[in-house]
Design a protein around this motif. Structure first.
Motif, PDB file in Angstrom:
ATOM      1  N   THR A 133       0.852  -1.200   0.000  1.00 38.47           N
ATOM      2  CA  THR A 133       0.000   0.000   0.000  1.00 38.47           C
ATOM      3  C   THR A 133       0.885   1.247   0.000  1.00 38.47           C
ATOM      4  O   THR A 133       2.041   1.188   0.445  1.00 38.47           O
ATOM      5  CB  THR A 133      -0.879   0.046   1.269  1.00 38.47           C
ATOM      6  OG1 THR A 133      -0.007   0.129   2.411  1.00 38.47           O
ATOM      7  CG2 THR A 133      -1.769  -1.182   1.386  1.00 38.47           C
ATOM      8  N   PRO A 134       0.317   2.373  -0.439  1.00 39.42           N
ATOM      9  CA  PRO A 134       1.097   3.624  -0.397  1.00 39.42           C
ATOM     10  C   PRO A 134       1.583   3.912   1.022  1.00 39.42           C
ATOM     11  O   PRO A 134       2.732   4.317   1.219  1.00 39.42           O
ATOM     12  CB  PRO A 134       0.080   4.684  -0.856  1.00 39.42           C
ATOM     13  CG  PRO A 134      -0.971   3.940  -1.606  1.00 39.42           C
ATOM     14  CD  PRO A 134      -1.000   2.549  -1.077  1.00 39.42           C
ATOM     15  N   GLU A 135       0.687   3.663   2.000  1.00 35.62           N
ATOM     16  CA  GLU A 135       1.037   3.958   3.402  1.00 35.62           C
ATOM     17  C   GLU A 135       2.242   3.132   3.846  1.00 35.62           C
ATOM     18  O   GLU A 135       3.127   3.610   4.557  1.00 35.62           O
ATOM     19  CB  GLU A 135      -0.155   3.668   4.337  1.00 35.62           C
ATOM     20  CG  GLU A 135      -1.384   4.556   4.117  1.00 35.62           C
ATOM     21  CD  GLU A 135      -2.182   4.177   2.858  1.00 35.62           C
ATOM     22  OE1 GLU A 135      -2.083   3.012   2.409  1.00 35.62           O
ATOM     23  OE2 GLU A 135      -2.891   5.043   2.316  1.00 35.62           O
ATOM     24  N   ALA A 136       2.249   1.866   3.437  1.00 35.27           N
ATOM     25  CA  ALA A 136       3.345   0.982   3.869  1.00 35.27           C
ATOM     26  C   ALA A 136       4.692   1.491   3.334  1.00 35.27           C
ATOM     27  O   ALA A 136       5.712   1.472   4.035  1.00 35.27           O
ATOM     28  CB  ALA A 136       3.084  -0.438   3.384  1.00 35.27           C
ATOM     29  N   VAL A 138       5.413   4.679   2.455  1.00 34.75           N
ATOM     30  CA  VAL A 138       5.761   5.981   3.052  1.00 34.75           C
ATOM     31  C   VAL A 138       6.179   5.805   4.520  1.00 34.75           C
ATOM     32  O   VAL A 138       7.097   6.492   4.988  1.00 34.75           O
ATOM     33  CB  VAL A 138       4.587   6.974   2.922  1.00 34.75           C
ATOM     34  CG1 VAL A 138       4.891   8.282   3.647  1.00 34.75           C
ATOM     35  CG2 VAL A 138       4.305   7.259   1.450  1.00 34.75           C
ATOM     36  N   GLU A 139       5.537   4.853   5.200  1.00 35.95           N
ATOM     37  CA  GLU A 139       5.914   4.642   6.600  1.00 35.95           C
ATOM     38  C   GLU A 139       7.375   4.222   6.710  1.00 35.95           C
ATOM     39  O   GLU A 139       8.126   4.697   7.545  1.00 35.95           O
ATOM     40  CB  GLU A 139       5.013   3.554   7.224  1.00 35.95           C
ATOM     41  CG  GLU A 139       5.180   3.508   8.725  1.00 35.95           C
ATOM     42  CD  GLU A 139       4.429   2.336   9.349  1.00 35.95           C
ATOM     43  OE1 GLU A 139       4.710   2.061  10.510  1.00 35.95           O
ATOM     44  OE2 GLU A 139       3.601   1.697   8.679  1.00 35.95           O
ATOM     45  N   GLN A 140       7.790   3.343   5.798  1.00 37.10           N
ATOM     46  CA  GLN A 140       9.170   2.854   5.846  1.00 37.10           C
ATOM     47  C   GLN A 140      10.155   3.847   5.207  1.00 37.10           C
ATOM     48  O   GLN A 140      11.268   4.000   5.664  1.00 37.10           O
ATOM     49  CB  GLN A 140       9.240   1.512   5.117  1.00 37.10           C
ATOM     50  CG  GLN A 140      10.382   0.648   5.584  1.00 37.10           C
ATOM     51  CD  GLN A 140      10.018  -0.839   5.453  1.00 37.10           C
ATOM     52  OE1 GLN A 140       8.906  -1.228   5.778  1.00 37.10           O
ATOM     53  NE2 GLN A 140      10.940  -1.637   4.969  1.00 37.10           N
ATOM     54  N   PRO A 142       9.809   7.622   4.189  1.00 34.87           N
ATOM     55  CA  PRO A 142       9.095   8.895   4.024  1.00 34.87           C
ATOM     56  C   PRO A 142       9.694   9.774   2.931  1.00 34.87           C
ATOM     57  O   PRO A 142       8.993  10.604   2.347  1.00 34.87           O
ATOM     58  CB  PRO A 142       9.220   9.567   5.405  1.00 34.87           C
ATOM     59  CG  PRO A 142      10.112   8.702   6.230  1.00 34.87           C
ATOM     60  CD  PRO A 142      10.309   7.399   5.544  1.00 34.87           C
ATOM     61  N   GLU A 145       7.649  10.009  -0.292  1.00 36.62           N
ATOM     62  CA  GLU A 145       6.231  10.373  -0.200  1.00 36.62           C
ATOM     63  C   GLU A 145       5.691  10.908  -1.537  1.00 36.62           C
ATOM     64  O   GLU A 145       4.628  10.501  -2.008  1.00 36.62           O
ATOM     65  CB  GLU A 145       6.031  11.414   0.913  1.00 36.62           C
ATOM     66  CG  GLU A 145       4.566  11.686   1.156  1.00 36.62           C
ATOM     67  CD  GLU A 145       4.337  12.629   2.340  1.00 36.62           C
ATOM     68  OE1 GLU A 145       5.330  13.063   2.968  1.00 36.62           O
ATOM     69  OE2 GLU A 145       3.164  12.918   2.622  1.00 36.62           O
ATOM     70  N   LYS A 149       2.909   9.428  -4.099  1.00 38.87           N
ATOM     71  CA  LYS A 149       1.738  10.227  -4.512  1.00 38.87           C
ATOM     72  C   LYS A 149       1.618  10.272  -6.029  1.00 38.87           C
ATOM     73  O   LYS A 149       0.524  10.337  -6.578  1.00 38.87           O
ATOM     74  CB  LYS A 149       1.879  11.664  -3.983  1.00 38.87           C
ATOM     75  CG  LYS A 149       1.328  11.817  -2.577  1.00 38.87           C
ATOM     76  CD  LYS A 149       1.166  13.286  -2.228  1.00 38.87           C
ATOM     77  CE  LYS A 149       0.733  13.395  -0.771  1.00 38.87           C
ATOM     78  NZ  LYS A 149       1.392  14.489  -0.074  1.00 38.87           N
ATOM     79  N   ASN A 153       3.230   3.464  -6.159  1.00 39.18           N
ATOM     80  CA  ASN A 153       2.611   3.239  -4.859  1.00 39.18           C
ATOM     81  C   ASN A 153       2.471   1.771  -4.472  1.00 39.18           C
ATOM     82  O   ASN A 153       1.686   1.409  -3.612  1.00 39.18           O
ATOM     83  CB  ASN A 153       1.243   3.941  -4.805  1.00 39.18           C
ATOM     84  CG  ASN A 153       0.377   3.532  -5.993  1.00 39.18           C
ATOM     85  OD1 ASN A 153       0.689   2.575  -6.697  1.00 39.18           O
ATOM     86  ND2 ASN A 153      -0.715   4.256  -6.205  1.00 39.18           N
TER      87      ASN A 153
END
Ligand SMILES: Cc1cc2nc3c(=O)[nH]c(=O)nc-3n(C[C@H](O)[C@H](O)[C@H](O)COP(=O)(O)OP(=O)(O)OC[C@H]3O[C@@H](n4cnc5c(N)ncnc54)[C@H](O)[C@@H]3O)c2cc1C
Length: 443
Positions: A133-136, A138-140, A142, A145, A149, A153
Motif C-alpha cells: 500500500t502507499p502507506e506501507a 511511506v511509513e518505511q 518517508p 512520499e 503520490k 505506490n
C-alpha cells in the motif's frame, strides 16, 4: 577450430575492467597460465563502464533465470570481498542497502511479478518484503512520499540487494590479480590494443596483439574484454554495438542528504521508465541513471562502427540535451525534489550491447585462439566477482548453461548505426551536449 590453451600458455587479456580483471583472476588461480592484461588507461580506466561511484547489485531478473542464478552466486563473494577489505582497514565495496523495486498505479509489471516468482522458486523468498500500500511504503521510506503520490505506490524490497562502489571494486580485484601473479601493461601507447597480430600464412591463427606504440606481443590466446570498445577493435560481425547512456549526479542540501543516505537503491517501474537511483554517498552525491533500450551511438567516420566518445578525450562533454530533457520530465514525477537541484556532474556511460541483451562470451568463429568476452548490455557489474570463472570455462572449452547462452549468435540482428534507429551523440537533432547552464535547476 577453436583450441583451448595448453598448460604453460600465455594468455593476453585486452581490457582491465570488470570482465577482464575477473577473467585474469580466475585464470591466474589455476597456476598454469601466464596471464597479461593490457589497458589503454591506468586501472580503473576513468571512462570504463565499471568505473563509477556505484552500481546496482540485484538478483531481480524477471524471467531471466541464468542471470538471477549468477548474481545469487556472486552475493557471497561480495560479502567475502568486504571481509577482505575490513582485514586491511579498507571501506566495504558492497553495501547491502536493499533494492526497492516500485511498480506503478497499484500494479506490478511483468518484470516485478516474474522476479518475485523466480526468487521464491529459487528458495530466496525470505529476501522479499512486499510493501503493498502507499502507506506501507511511506511509513518505511518517508523520503519517497511524493514518488508514491505520483503513482509509484506499490513496491517490494529485496533485502539482500544493494550497491557496489564499482571503481573501488575494480581496484580491489586488481590487487587480488597482482597477488596471483597477473602482469599488467597500461598506458595510451604501450597498453593500448591497436590490432590483432595475425599469422600471414594462416589467417585464422592469432599470433598476439599489436599495441599503439607499434610493438608486437606474442600470445597463445587473446581475450578481448574491452567493453564497449570491442566492436571497434575487432570485427565482431554485427554481434555488438556500443551504446551510450545517461548518468547524472546531484548534491542535495544537508537535510535532504540525511534522509537519503540510509536507504535502498530504487527502481521506478524500471521496465517502463528506465530510471533508477542510489542512496546519497559519503561525498554527498545522489546518482540517478537511465537504462533505456536504444541509447546513443557515436559512429566512426571511416566505417560507421559506433565507438565510445568519453570525457577522457572530450573533457567538456556532458549528456545530450534530449536525454537531459527526458530526465528532467521523468524525475519531476519520480523524484520531484530533484527538480530544484542542479546536475553537478553528468556523463555518457557506454554499454557493449549484444543483439538480445545477453552477454557475448565466446570463441570468435573466424579464429582458432581468440575469445570475445563482452556484450555486457549494461548489467554485468553485479557479477564481477564470479563472471571471470564462467569466462574461464569458455576459454577452456567447458560446456555449461552459461557457455551455451553466451555463444556466438547465429543471426545477428543489431540494427545498423543509423540515425533512424539510434540517436547520434553530438548531433544537432537532440544529441548535442547540454550546457552547464542547462544542467542547472530550472525551477
Ligand atoms: C550508465 C551505466 C550504468 C550501469 N549500471 C549498472 C548497474 O547498476 N549494475 C550492473 O550490474 N551493471 C551496470 N552497468 C554495466 C556494467 O558497468 C558493465 O556491465 C561492466 O562494467 C562491463 O565490464 P567490461 O569489462 O566489459 O567493460 P569496461 O568496464 O568498460 O572495461 C573495458 C576496459 O577495456 C579497456 N580498453 C578499451 N579499449 C582498449 C584498447 N584499445 N586497449 C586496451 N584496453 C582497452 C578500457 O580502458 C576498460 O578498462 C552499467 C553500465 C553503464 C554504462
Amino acid at each position: 577450430m577453436f583450441t583451448p590453451p595448453k598448460p604453460g600458455s600465455k594468455i593476453i587479456i585486452v581490457g582491465g575492467g570488470c570482465f577482464g580483471l575477473s577473467t585474469a583472476y580466475a585464470l591466474a588461480l589455476k597456476k598454469k597460465y601466464e596471464v597479461v592484461v593490457y589497458d589503454r588507461q591506468p586501472i580503473p580506466a576513468p571512462d570504463a563502464a565499471s568505473s563509477d561511484i556505484n552500481k546496482c547489485v540485484r538478483y531481480d531478473y524477471g524471467d531471466q533465470l541464468l542471470y538471477m542464478r549468477l548474481t545469487m552466486e556472486a552475493m557471497s563473494h561480495w560479502h567475502q570481498w568486504n571481509k577482505e577489505r575490513a582485514a586491511e582497514n579498507d571501506t566495504p565495496v558492497f553495501h547491502p542497502s536493499g533494492v526497492l523495486i516500485m511498480g506503478y498505479q497499484g500494479k506490478y509489471g511483468p518484470y516485478e511479478e516474474q522476479s518475485m516468482q523466480a526468487i521464491r522458486e529459487a528458495g530466496y523468498g525470505h529476501a522479499i518484503e512486499q510493501l503493498l500500500t502507499p502507506e506501507a511504503i511511506v511509513e518505511q521510506y518517508p523520503q519517497f512520499e511524493q514518488t508514491v503520490k505520483n503513482g509509484y505506490n506499490i513496491a517490494y524490497l529485496n533485502k539482500e540487494g544493494g550497491w557496489c562502489n564499482s571503481s573501488e571494486s575494480v581496484k580491489h580485484l586488481h590487487g587480488k590479480c597482482v597477488k596471483e601473479g597477473v602482469r599488467f601493461v597500461v598506458g595510451q601507447e604501450q597498453g593500448c590494443f591497436q590490432r590483432l597480430w595475425v599469422d600471414d600464412s594462416n589467417s585464422t591463427t592469432v599470433k598476439g596483439i599489436i599495441t599503439k606504440d607499434g610493438n608486437q606481443h606474442a600470445a597463445d590466446m587473446v581475450v578481448m574484454a574491452s567493453g564497449a570498445w570491442t566492436a571497434s577493435l575487432v570485427d565482431v560481425q554485427d554481434q555488438l554495438l556500443a551504446t551510450g547512456h545517461v548518468v547524472m549526479h546531484f548534491r542535495p542540501d544537508e537535510s535532504t542528504r540525511q534522509t537519503m543516505t540510509d536507504q535502498p537503491v530504487w527502481c521506478a517501474d524500471i521496465a517502463r521508465t528506465g530510471y533508477y537511483g542510489f542512496p546519497v554517498n559519503s561525498n554527498g552525491i545522489l546518482k540517478i541513471a537511465h537504462h533505456f533500450n536504444k541509447g546513443y551511438v557515436h559512429p566512426r567516420a571511416t566505417d560507421g562502427v559506433s565507438i565510445p566518445r568519453t570525457q577522457v578525450d572530450h573533457s567538456k562533454d556532458t549528456i545530450p540535451i534530449d536525454g537531459l530533457e527526458h530526465a528532467r520530465t521523468a524525475l519531476a514525477e519520480i523524484l520531484p525534489m530533484t527538480s530544484k537541484m542542479d546536475i553537478t556532474y553528468s556523463r555518457v556511460c557506454w554499454y557493449s550491447d549484444s543483439i538480445d541483451g545477453g552477454f557475448l562470451i565466446s570463441p570468435h568463429p573466424s579464429y582458432d585462439n581468440l575469445v570475445i568476452a563482452s556484450g555486457d548490455s549494461g548489467h554485468g557489474m553485479k557479477m564481477m566477482p564470479v563472471i571471470g570463472f564462467k569466462i574461464r570455462d569458455v576459454i577452456e572449452g567447458v560446456d555449461s548453461d552459461y557457455t551455451r547462452a553466451w555463444a556466438w549468435r547465429a543471426t545477428p540482428k543489431n540494427e545498423p548505426n543509423s540515425k533512424d534507429t539510434h540517436a547520434t551523440l553530438g548531433d544537432e537533432q537532440g544529441g548535442r551536449f547540454a550546457t552547464k547552464e542547462e544542467l542547472r535547476a530550472q525551477s
